[in-house]
Design an enzyme around this catalytic site. Structure first.
Site, short mmCIF file in Angstrom:
data_model
loop_
_atom_site.label_atom_id
_atom_site.label_comp_id
_atom_site.label_asym_id
_atom_site.label_seq_id
_atom_site.Cartn_x
_atom_site.Cartn_y
_atom_site.Cartn_z
N THR A 21 0.86 -1.19 0.00
CA THR A 21 0.00 0.00 0.00
C THR A 21 0.88 1.23 0.00
O THR A 21 1.89 1.24 0.70
CB THR A 21 -0.87 0.02 1.28
OG1 THR A 21 -1.65 -1.17 1.29
CG2 THR A 21 -1.76 1.23 1.34
N ARG A 64 -13.40 -8.17 -0.61
CA ARG A 64 -12.47 -8.16 0.54
C ARG A 64 -11.94 -6.74 0.77
O ARG A 64 -11.51 -6.07 -0.17
CB ARG A 64 -11.32 -9.13 0.28
CG ARG A 64 -10.26 -9.19 1.40
CD ARG A 64 -9.08 -8.32 1.09
NE ARG A 64 -8.03 -8.45 2.09
CZ ARG A 64 -7.02 -7.58 2.22
NH1 ARG A 64 -6.95 -6.53 1.43
NH2 ARG A 64 -6.09 -7.75 3.13
N VAL A 65 -11.96 -6.30 2.00
CA VAL A 65 -11.40 -4.98 2.34
C VAL A 65 -10.30 -5.18 3.37
O VAL A 65 -10.47 -5.94 4.32
CB VAL A 65 -12.49 -4.05 2.91
CG1 VAL A 65 -11.90 -2.71 3.31
CG2 VAL A 65 -13.60 -3.84 1.88
N GLY A 66 -9.17 -4.51 3.17
CA GLY A 66 -8.06 -4.63 4.11
C GLY A 66 -8.06 -3.49 5.11
O GLY A 66 -9.07 -2.82 5.34
N ASP A 67 -6.90 -3.25 5.69
CA ASP A 67 -6.77 -2.21 6.73
C ASP A 67 -6.69 -0.79 6.15
O ASP A 67 -6.99 0.18 6.85
CB ASP A 67 -5.49 -2.47 7.53
CG ASP A 67 -4.27 -2.44 6.63
OD1 ASP A 67 -4.23 -3.22 5.64
OD2 ASP A 67 -3.35 -1.63 6.87
N THR A 96 1.29 -0.89 6.35
CA THR A 96 1.22 -1.73 5.16
C THR A 96 1.59 -3.15 5.57
O THR A 96 2.29 -3.35 6.57
CB THR A 96 2.15 -1.20 4.04
OG1 THR A 96 2.08 -2.07 2.92
CG2 THR A 96 3.60 -1.10 4.48
N GLY A 101 -3.32 -6.92 5.89
CA GLY A 101 -4.40 -6.15 6.51
C GLY A 101 -5.17 -6.93 7.56
O GLY A 101 -5.58 -6.39 8.59
#
Ligand code: ASP
Length: 325
Positions: free
Chosen positions: A152, A180-183, A203, A206
Site C-alpha cells: 500500500t 475483501r477490504v483490508g486495513d 502496510t 491487513g
C-alpha cells in the site's frame, strides 16, 4: 526555517514524495502534498499494487481501497472496493469534507465518484492481467498461496503551519476475494493522524494489522512520550509477539510514523522500504531490515539509504518487458 516533512511506504513512493516535498517546501498544505504525492503513484502503471496497474482480485477485477485523514479537524474520508476510477485518494479526500456517509464501498462509492465528476478509467492494465493469468496457472498447478504480492502506498505530511494529514491507496491483496477490504481504508488500522501528536500508517497483511489497530496504537505511543521510531517499532513488535503467542503466526507488518515536530520513524517485522524528506533532508529511499533473535523477536532494525544499484535494479525489474514476466 519552518519545519515540514513527508514520509511514505515503499520505494514506489519516491517520485510522489519528491513532488510532495516540493509542495511543502513552498509552504503548500499537507493535505495537497499527500494527495498529489499519492496520485503520482496511482497514475504510474508499473506500480502493481496501487491505482492504475494495480493487481486484480480472483475474478480479475481491480478493486481499490483508499483513505484520507486531516490531522487538524480529524476529518476522515474512505472508499473500499471501488472499480474503474482513476484516483481513489482524491475521492477519499472529497468524502472527508462531509459530515455523514464518509466511508463508501463498491457501487455506492462509484455512484458518489460519478456524481462528483471524478474520472472513470479502466484500471486493469495488460501487465496486471498477464500477472493474474500466470498466478492463476501457478495456483492450479502448484497449489501455491495466492496472496503474495501486495503493498500500500501511505503518506504522512506535516506542513509549515504545523498541520498534518495522512492518506493511503491500494489494490489490497492480489487474488483477494471479491469484496475483501483490508486495513488501508480503515481508520486506526491503516492510518491515523492528530495534529496534537503526529500520524502513522501501515502496510502488510491487513487481516493482521486490523487486529491490532496499529496506526492508532503507534500514535497513542507517541502521545505518551515515545519518539516515532520507538512508537512504530514497539507497536509492531509487541503485536507480532502477541499474534504468534495467541495465533501461532504473525503476518508481515510495517508502520511509518511522523510526529508534529517532523521527526520520523518506522517499525517492521519484514524487509521494508520507505521514503522520507523533511526541511532538513532531501527525499531519500531507505531499506529497513529486521535482525531476528532465535525466538523470532526483533533484536534491531537496520536502516540504510538505498544504493544506486538497488534503485536501478528496482526500475529494471518493474519495467521488464511483458514477455519476460
Ligand atoms: N495492507 C494492505 C491490505 O491488506 C496490503 C499491503 O499494504 O500490503 O489490503
Amino acid at each position: 526555517m519552518r519545519k515540514w516533512g513527508i514520509i511514505a511506504t515503499w520505494r514506489m513512493a519516491a517520485d510522489g514524495v519528491a513532488l510532495g516535498a516540493d509542495i511543502l517546501k513552498n509552504n503548500g498544505k499537507c493535505q495537497d502534498a499527500v494527495e498529489k504525492a499519492i496520485m503520482q503513484v496511482e497514475d504510474y502503471p508499473f506500480y502493481k499494487s496501487v491505482g492504475y496497474g494495480g493487481l486484480p482480485n480472483e475474478n480479475c477485477e481491480v478493486e481499490l481501497d483508499a483513505a484520507f485523514m486531516d490531522g487538524k479537524t480529524l476529518s476522515i474520508g474512505a472508499i473500499a472496493g471501488i472499480k474503474d476510477y482513476k484516483n481513489p485518494v482524491s475521492i477519499a479526500r472529497k468524502l472527508s469534507e462531509d459530515r455523514f456517509n464518509i466511508f463508501l464501498v463498491g457501487a455506492g462509492a462509484e455512484a458518489y465518484a460519478h456524481k462528483n465528476g471524478f474520472v472513470r478509467q479502466n484500471m486493469l492494465t495488460e501487465r496486471a492481467k498477464k500477472t493474474w493469468e500466470i498466478r492463476m496457472k501457478e495456483i492450479n498447478e502448484k497449489n501455491l498461496s495466492p496472496y503474495d504480492g501486495h503493498d500500500t502506498v501511505c503518506m504522512i505530511g506535516l506542513d509549515s503551519e504545523k498541520d498534518m494529514a495522512v492518506a493511503t491507496s491500494t489494490s489490497g491483496l492480489f487474488m483477494k476475494k471479491r469484496g475483501r477490504v483490508g486495513d488501508s481504508p480503515v481508520s486506526g488500522s491503516g492510518f491515523y493522524v492528530d495534529n496534537e501528536v503526529g500520524g502513522a500508517a501501515a502496510t502488510g497483511l491487513g487481516e493482521d494489522i486490523m487486529k491490532g489497530c496499529l496506526s492508532y496504537e503507534t500514535v497513542q505511543r507517541m502521545r505518551n512520550g515515545m519518539s516515532p521510531m520507538e512508537a512504530a517499532q514497539s507497536a509492531v513488535e509487541d503485536f507480532s509477539v502477541q499474534l504468534r503467542r495467541r495465533r501461532g503466526v504473525a503476518g508481515a507488518i510495517s508502520v511509518i510514523a511522523m510526529n508534529n515536530k517532523g521527526e520520523w520513524g518506522i517499525g517492521t517485522n519484514v524487509e521494508f522500504t520507505f521514503v522520507a524528506s523533511t526541511s532538513e533532508e532531501e527525499p531519500k529511499v531507505y531499506l529497513a531490515n529486521p535482525v531476528f533473535n532465535e525466538d523470532k523477536t526483533v533484536k534491531e532494525v537496520k536502516i540504510e539509504v538505498a544504493s544506486k544499484e538497488y534503485m536501478e535494479e528496482y526500475k529494471r525489474n518493474i519495467q521488464k518487458p511483458l514477455e519476460e514476466i
